[in-house]
Design an enzyme around this catalytic site. Structure first.
Site, PDB file in Angstrom:
ATOM      1  N   ALA A   1      11.608  -6.614 105.719  1.00  0.00           N
ATOM      2  CA  ALA A   1      11.332  -7.034 107.298  1.00  0.00           C
ATOM      3  C   ALA A   1      11.678  -5.622 108.043  1.00  0.00           C
ATOM      4  O   ALA A   1      10.895  -5.145 108.819  1.00  0.00           O
ATOM      5  CB  ALA A   1      12.213  -8.117 107.787  1.00  0.00           C
TER       6      ALA A   1
ATOM      7  N   VAL B   1      -8.942 -12.694 109.515  1.00  0.00           N
ATOM      8  CA  VAL B   1      -9.846 -11.557 109.238  1.00  0.00           C
ATOM      9  C   VAL B   1     -10.537 -11.516 107.906  1.00  0.00           C
ATOM     10  O   VAL B   1     -10.141 -11.624 106.761  1.00  0.00           O
ATOM     11  CB  VAL B   1      -9.126 -10.120 109.390  1.00  0.00           C
ATOM     12  CG1 VAL B   1      -9.847  -9.262 109.105  1.00  0.00           C
ATOM     13  CG2 VAL B   1      -8.490 -10.300 110.965  1.00  0.00           C
TER      14      VAL B   1
ATOM     15  N   GLY C   1      -2.669  -9.420 111.964  1.00  0.00           N
ATOM     16  CA  GLY C   1      -1.343  -9.797 111.472  1.00  0.00           C
ATOM     17  C   GLY C   1      -0.064  -9.771 112.502  1.00  0.00           C
ATOM     18  O   GLY C   1       0.075  -8.639 113.061  1.00  0.00           O
TER      19      GLY C   1
ATOM     20  N   GLY D   1       3.133 -10.729 111.724  1.00  0.00           N
ATOM     21  CA  GLY D   1       4.273 -10.851 111.073  1.00  0.00           C
ATOM     22  C   GLY D   1       5.308  -9.640 111.671  1.00  0.00           C
ATOM     23  O   GLY D   1       5.179  -9.204 112.861  1.00  0.00           O
ATOM     24  N   PHE D   2       6.126  -9.330 110.949  1.00  0.00           N
ATOM     25  CA  PHE D   2       7.166  -8.435 111.681  1.00  0.00           C
ATOM     26  C   PHE D   2       6.543  -7.111 111.814  1.00  0.00           C
ATOM     27  O   PHE D   2       6.832  -6.536 113.135  1.00  0.00           O
ATOM     28  CB  PHE D   2       8.144  -8.072 110.425  1.00  0.00           C
ATOM     29  CG  PHE D   2       9.163  -9.246 110.447  1.00  0.00           C
ATOM     30  CD1 PHE D   2       9.933  -9.394 111.383  1.00  0.00           C
ATOM     31  CD2 PHE D   2       9.129  -9.717 109.293  1.00  0.00           C
ATOM     32  CE1 PHE D   2      10.904 -10.491 111.086  1.00  0.00           C
ATOM     33  CE2 PHE D   2      10.259 -10.808 109.166  1.00  0.00           C
ATOM     34  CZ  PHE D   2      10.982 -11.391 109.988  1.00  0.00           C
TER      35      PHE D   2
ATOM     36  N   GLU E   1      18.266 -17.690  96.125  1.00  0.00           N
ATOM     37  CA  GLU E   1      18.602 -18.362  97.364  1.00  0.00           C
ATOM     38  C   GLU E   1      18.113 -19.816  96.907  1.00  0.00           C
ATOM     39  O   GLU E   1      19.016 -20.764  97.245  1.00  0.00           O
ATOM     40  CB  GLU E   1      18.214 -17.661  98.413  1.00  0.00           C
ATOM     41  CG  GLU E   1      18.931 -16.518  98.907  1.00  0.00           C
ATOM     42  CD  GLU E   1      18.347 -15.662  99.961  1.00  0.00           C
ATOM     43  OE1 GLU E   1      18.795 -14.804 100.620  1.00  0.00           O
ATOM     44  OE2 GLU E   1      16.981 -15.816 100.200  1.00  0.00           O
TER      45      GLU E   1
ATOM     46  N   ASP F   1       4.309  -4.604 104.621  1.00  0.00           N
ATOM     47  CA  ASP F   1       4.209  -4.922 103.164  1.00  0.00           C
ATOM     48  C   ASP F   1       2.933  -4.374 102.679  1.00  0.00           C
ATOM     49  O   ASP F   1       2.924  -4.094 101.560  1.00  0.00           O
ATOM     50  CB  ASP F   1       4.299  -6.407 103.137  1.00  0.00           C
ATOM     51  CG  ASP F   1       5.757  -6.809 102.852  1.00  0.00           C
ATOM     52  OD1 ASP F   1       6.793  -6.081 103.053  1.00  0.00           O
ATOM     53  OD2 ASP F   1       6.052  -7.963 102.579  1.00  0.00           O
TER      54      ASP F   1
END
Ligand SMILES: Cc1cc2nc3c(=O)[nH]c(=O)nc-3n(C[C@H](O)[C@H](O)[C@H](O)COP(=O)(O)OP(=O)(O)OC[C@H]3O[C@@H](n4cnc5c(N)ncnc54)[C@H](O)[C@@H]3O)c2cc1C
Length: 454
Positions: A327, A82, A14, A16-17, A178, A316
């Protein structure tokens, strides 16, 4: 290569962050890092709704991982999905883009595969109501939202036009708030003069939430401010309301009194919850790790799986001390997992992972946001300035930062939203909702893991 001379191999699942920050913390170290992701980009998920509503382009929120890590010779990027692990043999099993299998051996494994959208047991809703997790989700939503206005413009039946000018957003966490606000701003500012038959400024946005109030995690005061800001924007808020069914024509909702009401709507969008991806179950089965209610892997205080000091789970996907899916949690835990490996190579130990809370923020409308940081609660214009500063700081690369600032300036000042080049066929493919359509799995990431249906 002789095991004594080859560098230690770290596989990170991964980008991501969490995964990216782990890889960065291992750059220029005597380790060979393989960062494997099914996407070639690092996605800035907090800006997905801006991509979906035509403010930012996909390139502004998704930066190629190879580009970000181009100067880090000890980090390899692998584009593959994966699918499993061979924990005994210390291998990650993955599928290359054309479908063939590959194996990635490791000495240390960092699993940072994020989370996926949760439909709370109603996976059949996914084709009707896209979630907001991946770039594909944002582009689908963009097509549905702009497509709805186009279809309304040429509709001859007033009921059909009304239906296409009604948007349902499920979940009044930050993303739902949002998104709902942006659709109203889109209708009342950007599009109002562009359509001549449909009265797009009258577009209805219905926001359904199972809890008592929107943005519940920001506390009662900011939540009340958010409710007022949404009201001013013209978003219709339905609290303590659970969406029980979605079909091609609209939604059924169980309200606070228990009665079920039907709402006709051409577009339904889902932002209500997140859960661990199926890969978490695979990992849990292989390692004997426990999972929480949302399927996240329960880790020891040092972010490793109990009994497997060679495997860290971060971001996460990790369940630790009820930390939220944010994040900042992902970045800090990713960096920590890398630090633990570095210390281990020096024969030293690290203390347990400690999260430093830098608060959270949500955008409400032009000039309005809410920010919660420790005891500090900000709203209105100061919070909005802070929101802009935080998000610019975290976007990847100067070009994206500069581009985003310019796009925001144009949207805020002149209601310009240029990222909406669509064809009739694309709109048809996105807006024709039928249960047989199989969407791409609604990807990874996610905060507000409430486990509570909206
Ligand atoms: C719409 C939205 C808005 C948000 N807004 C905010 C905000 O304002 N502030 C905030 O702090 N947080 C926000 N968040 C939450 C934040 O984005 C997440 O907490 C963060 O992205 C988690 O990082 P991660 O690295 O754990 O997972 P992700 O960033 O999701 O990264 C997971 C990566 O793993 C890859 N992956 C997944 N499965 C596989 C597989 N099987 N094989 C290969 N690769 C795989 C994915 O492609 C992805 O790149 C938001 C989230 C969303 C969805």
């Amino acid at each position: 290569v002789d095991d004594h001379v080859r560098p230690r191999r770290v596989v990170i699942v991964g980008g991501g962050f969490a995964g990216l920050f782990a890889a960065r913390a291992l750059r220029n170290r005597p380790v060979q890092v393989t960062l494997v992701d099914r996407a070639e980009h690092h996605l800035f998920q907090p800006m997905l709704y801006q991509c979906a509503t035509g403010i930012l382009s996909e390139g502004q929120i998704a930066t190629p991982l190879r580009y970000i890590l181009r100067h880090d010779d000890n980090v390899d990027c692998v584009l593959a999905e994966v699918t499993g692990f061979d924990v005994a043999a210390r291998k990650v099993i993955a599928t290359r883009p054309l479908g063939d299998r590959m194996e990635l051996p490791y000495d240390d494994l960092i699993v940072a595969a994020g989370a996926v959208q949760s439909y709370f047991g109603h996976d059949e809703f996914a084709t009707m109501a896209p979630g907001m997790k991946t770039l594909t989700d944002a582009l689908t939503i963009r097509r549905r939202v702009f497509g709805a206005f186009e279809i309304a413009e040429t509709a001859t039946d007033p009921a059909e036009r009304r239906r296409w000018l009604t948007f349902v957003v499920v979940g009044a966490g930050p993303t739902g708030v949002e998104l709902a606000g942006q659709i109203r701003e889109l209708a009342t500012r950007t599009l109002r003069d562009e359509y001549h038959r449909a009265d797009v400024a009258d577009a209805r946005v219905l926001l359904f939430e199972g809890a008592e109030c929107p943005l519940a995690s920001f506390g009662p005061k900011l939540s009340a401010k958010a409710a007022r800001a949404l009201d001013r924007l013209g978003v219709e808020l339905f609290m303590r309301s659970i969406v029980t069914d979605i079909d091609a024509q609209g939604v059924e909702v169980r309200g606070p009194g228990g009665s079920v009401t039907r709402h006709e709507a051409g577009t339904v969008l889902w932002t209500a919850g997140v859960q661990a991806p199926p890969l978490a179950h695979t990992l849990a089965r292989q390692t004997g790790a426990e999972q929480d209610r949302a399927g996240r892997i329960r880790v020891a205080p040092d972010c490793t799986i109990p009994g497997h000091p060679e495997i860290s789970v971060v971001g996460d996907l990790m369940a630790l001390d009820h930390l939220p899916g944010l994040a900042e949690v992902a970045m800090q835990s990713g960096r920590y997992a890398a630090l633990r490996i570095r210390r281990d190579m020096e024969g030293r130990k690290v203390g347990p992972f400690r999260y430093r809370d830098f608060g959270s923020a949500a955008y409400l409308s032009r000039g309005r946001a809410v920010v919660s940081f420790g005891p500090v609660r900000l709203n209105g214009f100061p919070a909005w300035c802070l929101w802009i500063a935080i998000h610019i700081a975290f976007l990847t690369g100067f070009r994206n930062r500069f581009g985003a600032l310019l796009s925001w300036l144009l949207t805020i000042g002149w209601a310009v939203r240029r990222e909406r080049a669509l064809t009739a066929r694309q709109i048809a493919a996105a807006c024709r909702r039928h249960p047989s359509a199989t969407p791409e799995p609604s990807g990874a990431g996610g905060r507000r893991n409430t486990g509570r249906p909206s």
